[in-house]
Each structure stands twice: as structure tokens, then as C-alpha cells.
Design an enzyme around this catalytic site. Sequence first.
Site, PDB file in Angstrom:
ATOM      1  N   GLU A   1      -6.841  -7.333  -1.874  1.00  0.00           N
ATOM      2  CA  GLU A   1      -7.467  -7.267  -0.554  1.00  0.00           C
ATOM      3  C   GLU A   1      -8.922  -6.857  -0.727  1.00  0.00           C
ATOM      4  OE1 GLU A   1      -5.633  -4.788   2.397  1.00  0.00           O
ATOM      5  OE2 GLU A   1      -3.600  -5.516   1.991  1.00  0.00           O
TER       6      GLU A   1
ATOM      7  N   GLU B   1       0.803  -1.224   0.000  1.00  0.00           N
ATOM      8  CA  GLU B   1       0.000   0.000   0.000  1.00  0.00           C
ATOM      9  C   GLU B   1       0.839   1.279   0.000  1.00  0.00           C
ATOM     10  OE1 GLU B   1      -2.797  -0.501   3.221  1.00  0.00           O
ATOM     11  OE2 GLU B   1      -4.087  -1.774   1.978  1.00  0.00           O
TER      12      GLU B   1
END
Length: 673
Positions: A313, A204
Amino acid sequence: MNNSIILIFVAILIIFPNEFSKPTRAFSNNNFVYTDGTHFALNGKSLYINGFNAYWLMYIAYDPSTRIKVTNTFQQASKYKMNVARTWAFSHGGSRPLQSAPGVYNEQMFQGLDFVISEAKKYGIHLIMSLVNNWDAFGGKKQYVEWAVQRGQKLTSDDDFFTNPMVKGFYKNNVKVVLTRVNTITKVAYKDDPTILSWELINEPRCPSDLSGKTFQNWVLEMAGYLKSIDSNHLLEIGLEGFYGNDMRQYNPNSYIFGTNFISNNQVQGIDFTTIHMLPGLTQEAQDKWASQWIQVHIDDSKMLKKPLLIAEFGKSTKTPGYTVAKRDNYFEKIYGTIFNCAKSGGPCGGGLFWQVLGQGINPIKASLDSNFVYIDGTHFALEGKPFYLNGFNSYWLMYMASDPSTRNKVTNIFQQASKYKMNVARTWAFADGGSRPLQSAPGVYNEQMFQNYGIHLILSLVDNFEAFGGKKQYVEWAVQKGQKLTSDDDFFTNPMVKKFYKNYIKIQIISWRLDLKDFMGMTRNNITLIISIMGLILSPTIKLEKLILPQFIFTLINGSTPEAQDNWASQWIQAHIDDSKLLKKPILIGEFGKSSNTTGYNIKKRDNYFGKIYGNIFNCAKNGGPCGGGLFWQLLDQGMENYGDGYEVVLQISPSTDRVILLQSLRLSKLS
């Protein structure tokens, strides 16, 4: 979650082999997953990914006694025909590191990762291995920058991770060490092991210091090339959440940009497939709508990029209002349905990994190491997988000043000053019961002005034992006004009506905090961290030193004695509570300490010395693994607030020697994290 949902999704892919497993081009090494246009492939057939995230695998496998949890997780995954797991191949610094310093590795942790890979192979699970975190959990880019600062680099931002030559050297060295590691169980180097499906550059990534995206783009170019020069067998992805750059910001949540760019980043040579993450905290309807749009725009762009797309995710939080397992199952089904329909029609959607699987018996609080909430790990506070040591202050007046827009700059100034000296926690009053500027003017009657913009999340005290700002006495008086026959302020603790007043107040406060969650997330990313320690919610004992609100005999003992006697008493008081906190198996916070300017012979130097001794007790306890989690001095004021002083106040702008004492404590505690 109903496990049949996962099984049905995989079964569909198996039942229609001609439709979903068409022959693809051969690869030089058939044992490795590769890409063929917009599809993943293995052994000449399309490969569709259905799996999970379990970041904790290496961390748990570090301890041979808990490795069974890793085995059980892979067994269960295999049972439901899942074929890929995404996990962390990093732990930089902290209490259980893989890399404790640049180039210094923990062999026991590496053997834990060896075990993870070998067990995954045993159960037919491929792995996506992430190499560093954007966030602070398990060290992250922040740890790399701190290592460089310790070696003389003049760095001021975590985003220096992407530009500083020394930091980039540290990262490259770690990549090389991990990729060339020879597994002690399988005897195969990681770079040669087909069990690994892909490497991930960084989990991320964000680069808010350069929203143009140039800094991060250059970093991806450099690191993708470097990694591929070592390992040409495996696929590589970046770890992106899917955010677009400024030219397509309308597709991002709230049109925010984060210094990454889904299009240009994924155009880099060596990046083999695209990824998106989607864990929004929205209502069911809003989440479903957002998810469909988010996936579709990335499907379209992955077609243009001619690369497969992995939903790396997705999930539904139990903290979502109205959450039920049935709603989670429904959400999973919709995500799986989107993936399936895209794959069925020949689109680039290669599969999805839900967040997250936990092994049975793994504490879900400890397992939420990626979250922004402080939690308890034995006798320590912890945050994002690392010990969290508190160094901060008390400022009871924050809400009171913030209720008047003309004086809110005092609140801003305090947090700016605290951040400058690396303090991380403040304790304040979340009550004003009755009086001239009340939060609660009568039971259940609230002053909206006191609630507005109250988005600073701290250690919040909900009522005073004493009469300041109303206290328990005000609650008892309200009950008397409503006909209760009460004679003591201590009826606060027993009278049903009074306890109901208090419970209702707690409920109102917690609802307001939930509404402010978005603000909290922003605050934690800017170093002012929330610790909810509300009447035992964190269940941590607190102690108070040298403060008027202590029982009178303690106050007399402290203020009416020599500095030597004062210091001796403080050390004994702290040590007794350290010992008992060990017994209780809970961390201890010195919730208040200070030295009054009304003390005979007082001067700033003596205050600094006293702070230094208290800080020394805290640091030595923490350094030795004890339960002392930190301390908060009483109290911090901004310039021009003399009327709020009580003799204990510290004004940072005019106390340079005290500033240095506080900063030293902040820095040395941070090194223990």
C-alpha cells in the site's frame, strides 16, 4: 493521477526484458506465481508487480447490477498494463456479510467473489486475497471475538483473536471454506486457481496487548502452517505494515511498537514474501524523506531474509495540506523510481500496489470504508463499512472543566464510565462566547487555555440559541458594540457582520481539529468515536425530548402531564420525525432526551422506564431498517458535580439500575452493526 506514470513504469520493465526477466528455476506448476530467492517468478521468468488496491471488489460484485464496475476496473487496469490487484476476501457480520456467523455463509456474496476472480482472470490480473481485517471494517478480528463471547467465552480484548482456541477455530474454518470454495463461474477451486497470486493472513495486524511480539508470532506460526496444509500452490504473506519489534523500534514512526515484528514474523516457514504499507499523513518533503528511509530499511532486511518485498500500500491523501494531483504524481514517481532502481540492480523489491482504485460512479465517501470517519449511507450512519448506531450522552461542560487542569479528571472519569457501559458518542459544547471563562472573549479573540489539550472529538455544538455561554445574543451584542443597528437576537441569522463573526469562529475551530487529528486517531481506536455533526455538516436532523430548551408549550405538555401522556407524546414525536427522515433520506438522531427529577412523582424507576421506552423506539426502528440512528440522553455528570445539575443529570456511579438500561441498549445496538 496522470495515467502515463503507471504506463511508463510498466513499459520500462517490458522494454528491457533481458535485464528484468532472467530465467529462474522451474516450478512444479508453471501457472502459479512463485518465488525464486528474492524475486517473484512466473513461467520461468522474473515477475515484477505493478498494481493497485481495490478492497471493495467483492462488496460491489455482490449486486449483479453493479458488477460492471468491477469489470470496468479490470479493463482500465489492463489498459495501463497493471498486473496485480489486492482485495478483501472477507466480510464478517454486518449488513452485507460473506460470513454472517461462524460457518454460516452468504452464497450471493460468495458468488460476487467468484465473479471478481473470473473477471480478473479474463483481463490478466492476478489477485492478492486478504482473509480478515485487523480493524473493525467488514467485521475484523473484533467480530470473531464477539462471536466467541456470544458462545460463552469470557473474553475482554480484540487481541483474544490471536490466542483463544474457539476464535482460532473460527478463523481456521473460514480459511478452509474460502480456499476450498469451487468457483461457480470457472468451476475451479480457489486453491487451484492460478489467478490468485497470494493469500494474506490478516490486513495490517497489530497486537497491542503483547508488545513483546510473542503472541502474534505464535499466531503466524500456527496459521501459516494450517493454510499451507490446505493450499501448497499459492504464495502466502502476512499483511504486515512493516513495523519492527522493540530491538529495532527506532525505525518505526515515532519509535512506536505494535506487537508485530517485520523480521521474526517473516522468518516463519510458509511466509513467502514481505510487505510494507506506507500511507503517512505528512508534508510533501517529510513524506518523501520518510518513504525513502522506510523502503530502504525494508529492502535491506528483505535481502537478509532472502525474500521478495512488496510495497502493498502506498498513496497520497487529498486531505494532505497543499495537495494537488501534480504532487500526487510526483510522489508516485518517486515510489516507482525506488522500486525500479532496486529491481534493476537485482534487489528484492518486487513491485508496488497503490491505494486505491475506485470504479467510476462509486461514491468516494462510501468507498472510504476503511477510514475512521463516520459517514452517511442512505438513512444510516456508518463507520468502516458497517452500520453505526449511536448510544451516548450529553455533557455540555466538558471543555469548561478541561480548561482547568485541576478538574480534568472529571472529563477522564466521564469517558471511562461511558466506555464501561459501551457508549460510543458524546455531544458537548464547543463554545463559550463572552462571560467569566470564555473561549471567545470578543470576535476573533480566543482564550488559549480553553483550546489546550482539547483533543476529545465528539458531536460538537458551535453556538447556543439561548443565552447560556453567550449564545447568539452575544454575537449580536458584539456587532452592536461595533456600530451595527440591531434590535433582535434573530439578527444573528441575517446581519453580515454577525455571520462573519460566526464563520470566522467555525474556521478557527476546524483548524484546531485538523491539528488534533493524531489525537483523534488514537481516540477512535479506543472506542470514543468522532462524529462531526456541526450545524448540518453531517446533515442529520436532530430532535429533543423533555428538555427546558424546547419551546414552552412542548415543555408544559411533557412535564405537566401524566407519565402515560408523556410516553404517548414522545412516541408520536419520534414517529413523525422517523417518517419525515425517511422522506428526507437521512438518518435521525435523538440528540437529547431525559426525565427531570423535578417532575411530579419522579423516581429512578420511572426514569429507567422512560429511558427504556425511548431506547425501545430507537432499537425497533433500527432493527426494521428505519432511519433512527440512535439517541443521547441529557445529561451525564461525574460525582461531585452537583452544581452542574439541572434535574436531568445521570451519575453512573450511583445509578446501577440506569447503568443496566444504558448497557442493554449499547449491546443490542452493537449486534445490529
